[in-house]
Design a protein around this motif. Structure first.
Motif, PDB file in Angstrom:
ATOM      1  N   ASN A 126       0.829  -1.210   0.000  1.00  0.00           N
ATOM      2  CA  ASN A 126       0.000   0.000   0.000  1.00  0.00           C
ATOM      3  C   ASN A 126       0.859   1.254   0.000  1.00  0.00           C
ATOM      4  O   ASN A 126       0.550   2.237  -0.660  1.00  0.00           O
ATOM      5  N   ALA A 127       1.953   1.196   0.767  1.00  0.00           N
ATOM      6  CA  ALA A 127       2.859   2.350   0.828  1.00  0.00           C
ATOM      7  C   ALA A 127       3.476   2.611  -0.551  1.00  0.00           C
ATOM      8  O   ALA A 127       3.609   3.760  -0.965  1.00  0.00           O
ATOM      9  N   MET A 128       3.805   1.543  -1.279  1.00  0.00           N
ATOM     10  CA  MET A 128       4.381   1.693  -2.626  1.00  0.00           C
ATOM     11  C   MET A 128       3.350   2.317  -3.559  1.00  0.00           C
ATOM     12  O   MET A 128       3.677   3.195  -4.369  1.00  0.00           O
ATOM     13  N   LEU A 129       2.104   1.877  -3.417  1.00  0.00           N
ATOM     14  CA  LEU A 129       1.044   2.430  -4.279  1.00  0.00           C
ATOM     15  C   LEU A 129       0.825   3.911  -3.993  1.00  0.00           C
ATOM     16  O   LEU A 129       0.731   4.736  -4.912  1.00  0.00           O
ATOM     17  N   ILE A 130       0.769   4.254  -2.709  1.00  0.00           N
ATOM     18  CA  ILE A 130       0.593   5.659  -2.306  1.00  0.00           C
ATOM     19  C   ILE A 130       1.734   6.504  -2.848  1.00  0.00           C
ATOM     20  O   ILE A 130       1.533   7.619  -3.356  1.00  0.00           O
ATOM     21  N   ALA A 131       2.958   5.958  -2.750  1.00  0.00           N
ATOM     22  CA  ALA A 131       4.134   6.694  -3.227  1.00  0.00           C
ATOM     23  C   ALA A 131       4.022   6.988  -4.725  1.00  0.00           C
ATOM     24  O   ALA A 131       4.311   8.107  -5.173  1.00  0.00           O
ATOM     25  N   ILE A 132       3.585   6.011  -5.495  1.00  0.00           N
ATOM     26  CA  ILE A 132       3.465   6.220  -6.950  1.00  0.00           C
ATOM     27  C   ILE A 132       2.356   7.221  -7.256  1.00  0.00           C
ATOM     28  O   ILE A 132       2.518   8.104  -8.114  1.00  0.00           O
ATOM     29  N   VAL A 133       1.250   7.122  -6.537  1.00  0.00           N
ATOM     30  CA  VAL A 133       0.131   8.068  -6.769  1.00  0.00           C
ATOM     31  C   VAL A 133       0.578   9.493  -6.452  1.00  0.00           C
ATOM     32  O   VAL A 133       0.330  10.424  -7.223  1.00  0.00           O
ATOM     33  N   LEU A 134       1.249   9.651  -5.302  1.00  0.00           N
ATOM     34  CA  LEU A 134       1.690  11.003  -4.906  1.00  0.00           C
ATOM     35  C   LEU A 134       2.722  11.549  -5.889  1.00  0.00           C
ATOM     36  O   LEU A 134       2.726  12.756  -6.187  1.00  0.00           O
ATOM     37  N   THR A 135       3.602  10.685  -6.387  1.00  0.00           N
ATOM     38  CA  THR A 135       4.609  11.126  -7.356  1.00  0.00           C
ATOM     39  C   THR A 135       3.932  11.543  -8.658  1.00  0.00           C
ATOM     40  O   THR A 135       4.374  12.495  -9.319  1.00  0.00           O
ATOM     41  N   THR A 136       2.884  10.835  -9.028  1.00  0.00           N
ATOM     42  CA  THR A 136       2.121  11.225 -10.231  1.00  0.00           C
ATOM     43  C   THR A 136       1.532  12.620 -10.045  1.00  0.00           C
ATOM     44  O   THR A 136       1.582  13.454 -10.972  1.00  0.00           O
ATOM     45  N   LEU A 137       1.015  12.875  -8.849  1.00  0.00           N
ATOM     46  CA  LEU A 137       0.462  14.208  -8.573  1.00  0.00           C
ATOM     47  C   LEU A 137       1.550  15.272  -8.648  1.00  0.00           C
ATOM     48  O   LEU A 137       1.328  16.380  -9.152  1.00  0.00           O
ATOM     49  N   THR A 171       0.466  20.437 -28.056  1.00  0.00           N
ATOM     50  CA  THR A 171       1.812  20.341 -27.476  1.00  0.00           C
ATOM     51  C   THR A 171       1.720  20.289 -25.944  1.00  0.00           C
ATOM     52  O   THR A 171       2.545  19.664 -25.285  1.00  0.00           O
ATOM     53  N   LYS A 172       0.654  20.920 -25.413  1.00  0.00           N
ATOM     54  CA  LYS A 172       0.467  20.897 -23.952  1.00  0.00           C
ATOM     55  C   LYS A 172       0.243  19.465 -23.482  1.00  0.00           C
ATOM     56  O   LYS A 172       0.883  19.015 -22.519  1.00  0.00           O
ATOM     57  N   SER A 173      -0.669  18.740 -24.148  1.00  0.00           N
ATOM     58  CA  SER A 173      -0.974  17.355 -23.724  1.00  0.00           C
ATOM     59  C   SER A 173       0.256  16.482 -23.852  1.00  0.00           C
ATOM     60  O   SER A 173       0.511  15.638 -22.984  1.00  0.00           O
ATOM     61  N   THR A 174       1.012  16.685 -24.924  1.00  0.00           N
ATOM     62  CA  THR A 174       2.235  15.892 -25.131  1.00  0.00           C
ATOM     63  C   THR A 174       3.224  16.184 -24.002  1.00  0.00           C
ATOM     64  O   THR A 174       3.821  15.266 -23.444  1.00  0.00           O
ATOM     65  N   ALA A 175       3.360  17.462 -23.654  1.00  0.00           N
ATOM     66  CA  ALA A 175       4.268  17.842 -22.561  1.00  0.00           C
ATOM     67  C   ALA A 175       3.795  17.244 -21.235  1.00  0.00           C
ATOM     68  O   ALA A 175       4.602  16.745 -20.448  1.00  0.00           O
ATOM     69  N   TYR A 176       2.487  17.274 -20.995  1.00  0.00           N
ATOM     70  CA  TYR A 176       1.935  16.677 -19.766  1.00  0.00           C
ATOM     71  C   TYR A 176       2.307  15.202 -19.687  1.00  0.00           C
ATOM     72  O   TYR A 176       2.754  14.694 -18.662  1.00  0.00           O
ATOM     73  N   PHE A 177       2.114  14.505 -20.823  1.00  0.00           N
ATOM     74  CA  PHE A 177       2.405  13.073 -20.851  1.00  0.00           C
ATOM     75  C   PHE A 177       3.869  12.814 -20.513  1.00  0.00           C
ATOM     76  O   PHE A 177       4.190  11.940 -19.710  1.00  0.00           O
ATOM     77  N   SER A 200       4.075  19.611 -14.565  1.00  0.00           N
ATOM     78  CA  SER A 200       3.582  19.788 -15.939  1.00  0.00           C
ATOM     79  C   SER A 200       2.738  21.058 -16.036  1.00  0.00           C
ATOM     80  O   SER A 200       2.807  21.771 -17.035  1.00  0.00           O
ATOM     81  N   TYR A 201       1.990  21.377 -14.979  1.00  0.00           N
ATOM     82  CA  TYR A 201       1.236  22.633 -14.963  1.00  0.00           C
ATOM     83  C   TYR A 201       2.200  23.826 -14.979  1.00  0.00           C
ATOM     84  O   TYR A 201       2.006  24.803 -15.714  1.00  0.00           O
ATOM     85  N   LEU A 202       3.258  23.708 -14.188  1.00  0.00           N
ATOM     86  CA  LEU A 202       4.271  24.773 -14.124  1.00  0.00           C
ATOM     87  C   LEU A 202       4.915  24.977 -15.504  1.00  0.00           C
ATOM     88  O   LEU A 202       5.183  26.107 -15.919  1.00  0.00           O
ATOM     89  N   TYR A 203       5.157  23.880 -16.217  1.00  0.00           N
ATOM     90  CA  TYR A 203       5.803  23.959 -17.523  1.00  0.00           C
ATOM     91  C   TYR A 203       4.984  24.794 -18.501  1.00  0.00           C
ATOM     92  O   TYR A 203       5.524  25.544 -19.316  1.00  0.00           O
ATOM     93  N   ILE A 209       6.111  14.771 -18.938  1.00  0.00           N
ATOM     94  CA  ILE A 209       6.536  15.151 -17.585  1.00  0.00           C
ATOM     95  C   ILE A 209       5.963  14.178 -16.554  1.00  0.00           C
ATOM     96  O   ILE A 209       6.668  13.740 -15.637  1.00  0.00           O
ATOM     97  N   ILE A 210       4.693  13.807 -16.710  1.00  0.00           N
ATOM     98  CA  ILE A 210       4.078  12.910 -15.723  1.00  0.00           C
ATOM     99  C   ILE A 210       4.701  11.513 -15.813  1.00  0.00           C
ATOM    100  O   ILE A 210       5.052  10.914 -14.789  1.00  0.00           O
ATOM    101  N   SER A 211       4.875  11.001 -17.035  1.00  0.00           N
ATOM    102  CA  SER A 211       5.469   9.653 -17.136  1.00  0.00           C
ATOM    103  C   SER A 211       6.923   9.670 -16.685  1.00  0.00           C
ATOM    104  O   SER A 211       7.385   8.713 -16.034  1.00  0.00           O
TER     105      SER A 211
END
Lengths: 285, 294
Positions: free
Chosen positions: A59-70, A174-180, A76-79, A182-184
């Motif tokens: 569960n801790a690993m899952l939470i960590a990945i979710v928070l990192t995605t956020l 280009t925004k969606s591509t950049a989001y993808f 990506s918003y900052l970009y 940065i998030i990935s």
């Protein structure tokens, strides 16, 4: 044998981070220098969820990945909000800001003492099992990277660096591509951080940081061509070459500085050689 | 009231140190559009050169000469490393190269001098009091030199032909070249000048605190943030932002409720958040003008 496992673990983690760097820096030209923050942030999220909040390790690993995605969503918003130069500096500054935050907020992060006693899940209790697990994750990531590079998304990512106006004129955001990207990239870096912290089972503010950025950037610059083979070779070069200094008779207090000096020298040589060839790739018409 | 004024005084000193570096960054960005991150490490290395000279001969003159030579050499090395990337217009790659150079310098200094903190001024720092407000002597020097530097930089960059040449090099280098201006020479002198300014602030910071190999990195990042928050094309914004991003966190730390437990170590975090907020609203800085992309 322990030394070999350590090197292999670092190699696998560096390939994951290198994949993030290849996507963002090499292919898209997005100078996402905050990848070490995602690396450390995922590790701290795991450590805090497990030690402070008593969650089970999966569960801790899952939470960590979710928070990192956020966190990736924030970057990506900052970009999209600031200029490229500002984004580069802010992402570089985020490394120092995060380090300052974890050193200061000691009720949560343990401060300068960090978090110790991070126990591995039962299915990867021993180091060899963890290495095999890391190898499997790394192979999956490399396969996904290969599929992205070969797909239309890979072409969009390359076009974002080479000719964003042409990309927009074809109706691709280009925004969606950049989001993808940065998030990935953030997720990949986070996964590397999680695996690394499961290996060393201890976390302090020096985890990740600027030395991690130098390794990441060296790999990303070396694999400037969008090929998975280049990613693996570049990571092998960057990780294994400085191990040669371990065989030289330097005092142990100097080894860390010698390693950083070697990485920076490699990076300087690479950057000067790649200058003029970074933005435009020669392709047959 | 005295507490408030003391915070103001401390912020003035720290803000001036940041202003020094921000002016160096501004000058280099004006002639080459490059963000020269290594200026922090250059300042630290020059401070170590000063420390070495002082220990060698107990003479400030020798120490200053060694510091000047170190700054000049490092300025020339920076110029030669970055010139190729400037000509190829790889500005962001130049930032990475500058970062690598900075880290390499820090490691080299740590190998030569060790990572242990050194003190240029041993014992208690001499202080000067203005009523109940105390300034350290290096702090006074910092403010005086900083004010003079900021004033002359503003005058030279905005009111003299030399400043116009400086600004025009980054805006239209071909036109400037056609007017017979030797841009390479100007960029070389600017790199050396910026390294000397960074060296001065490195020495002043090291006099006020302890000298360690990584001393300059935090300062240069704050200076960069000040440069971008103020607007990289307007020196007035740089001057204002240098003090603003120091003052606000200082008041947050010192006037926050005790339950929040905000200590000095939060400073970098607050500076980052302030920069984030300002740049999200004004992406080109406080003094930026709105421009349309054609």
């Amino acid at each position: 044998m322990g030394y070999l496992y350590t090197i292999l673990a670092r190699f696998f983690a560096s390939i994951m981070q290198g994949a993030a760097g290849q996507l963002s820096l090499s292919m898209a030209g997005i100078f996402l220098l905050s990848l070490p923050v995602c690396y450390s942030f995922a590790a701290y999220s795991l450590g805090i969820s497990y030690k402070k909040f008593g969650l089970s390790m999966p569960n801790a690993m899952l939470i960590a990945i979710v928070l990192t995605t956020l966190l990736g969503c924030v970057f990506s918003y900052l970009y999209t909000k600031v200029s490229k130069d500002s984004f580069t500096i802010l992402s570089l500054g985020s490394i120092l800001a995060f380090e300052a935050f974890v050193k200061s907020f000691d009720e949560l992060t343990g401060g300068v003492l960090g978090i110790s006693g991070i126990i591995r899940p039962s299915f990867i209790k021993t180091l060899p099992k963890l290495i095999i697990f890391s190898l499997v994750i790394m192979l999956i990531i490399v396969l996904v990277q290969y599929l992205i590079i070969q797909s239309p998304m890979g072409r969009k990512i390359r076009a974002l660096k080479e000719h964003p106006v042409a990309l927009e004129s074809l109706g691709v955001s280009t925004k969606s591509t950049a989001y993808f990207i940065i998030i990935s990239g953030s997720i990949l870096s986070g996964i590397a951080g999680i695996l690394e912290i499961l290996r060393i089972q201890f976390l302090d503010p020096s985890f990740g940081g600027i030395p991690n950025l130098i390794i990441l950037v060296s790999i990303a610059i070396l694999c400037v061509k969008a090929q998975v083979r280049n990613l693996i070779l570049a990571t092998a070069f960057v990780i294994f070459l400085p191990e040669l200094i371990s065989f030289l008779k330097f005092p142990s207090a100097l080894l860390g500085h010698m390693r950083v000096l070697m990485y920076t020298a490699i990076l300087i040589i690479l950057l000067r050689n790649i200058s003029g060839k970074f933005n435009v790739q020669n392709r047959e018409a | 009231m005295d507490f408030f004024l003391q915070i103001l005084a401390n912020s003035l000193v720290l803000g001036t140190q940041i202003l020094f570096l921000a002016i160096s960054l501004y000058l280099i960005k004006a002639v080459s559009k490059i963000e020269h991150v290594a200026l922090g490490a250059i300042g630290t290395t020059v401070a170590y050169g000063f420390y070495y000279g002082l220990n060698l001969n107990q003479s400030y003159t020798i120490a200053v000469i060694i510091a000047l030579i170190t700054a000049t050499i490092l300025g020339l090395i920076s110029f030669h490393l970055l010139e190729k990337l400037y000509k190829n217009k790889d500005i962001l790659l130049a930032l990475l190269l500058s970062l690598a150079f900075a880290l390499g310098l820090e490691s080299l200094v740590a190998i030569v001098f060790s990572s242990q903190a050194k003190n240029i001024i041993e014992g208690v720092l001499p202080t000067i009091s203005f009523g109940n407000i105390q300034f350290t002597l290096p702090g006074i020097y910092t403010i005086l030199i900083g004010v003079v530097l900021a004033f002359f930089t503003y005058i030279i960059v905005n009111k003299t032909p030399y400043g116009r040449v400086l600004r025009s090099i980054s805006e239209n280098s071909s036109l400037v070249a056609s007017l017979g201006v030797n841009q390479v020479k100007i960029r070389k002198y600017v790199y050396i000048g910026a390294s000397i300014i960074a060296g001065i602030v490195g020495i002043l910071v090291a006099m006020n605190a302890s000298l360690t190999p990584t001393l300059g990195f935090n300062y240069i990042m704050i200076a960069f943030i000040a440069l971008f928050v103020g607007g990289a094309k307007d020196i007035r914004g740089t001057i204002l932002a240098s003090y603003l991003i120091i003052l606000i966190p200082e008041f947050l730390i010192n006037y926050s409720p005790a339950s929040l437990n905000f200590t000095n170590s939060y400073r970098m975090f607050f500076i980052f958040i302030i920069a984030l907020l300002i740049l999200s609203y004004k992406p080109n800085g406080i003094f930026s003008k709105y421009t349309r992309n054609t």
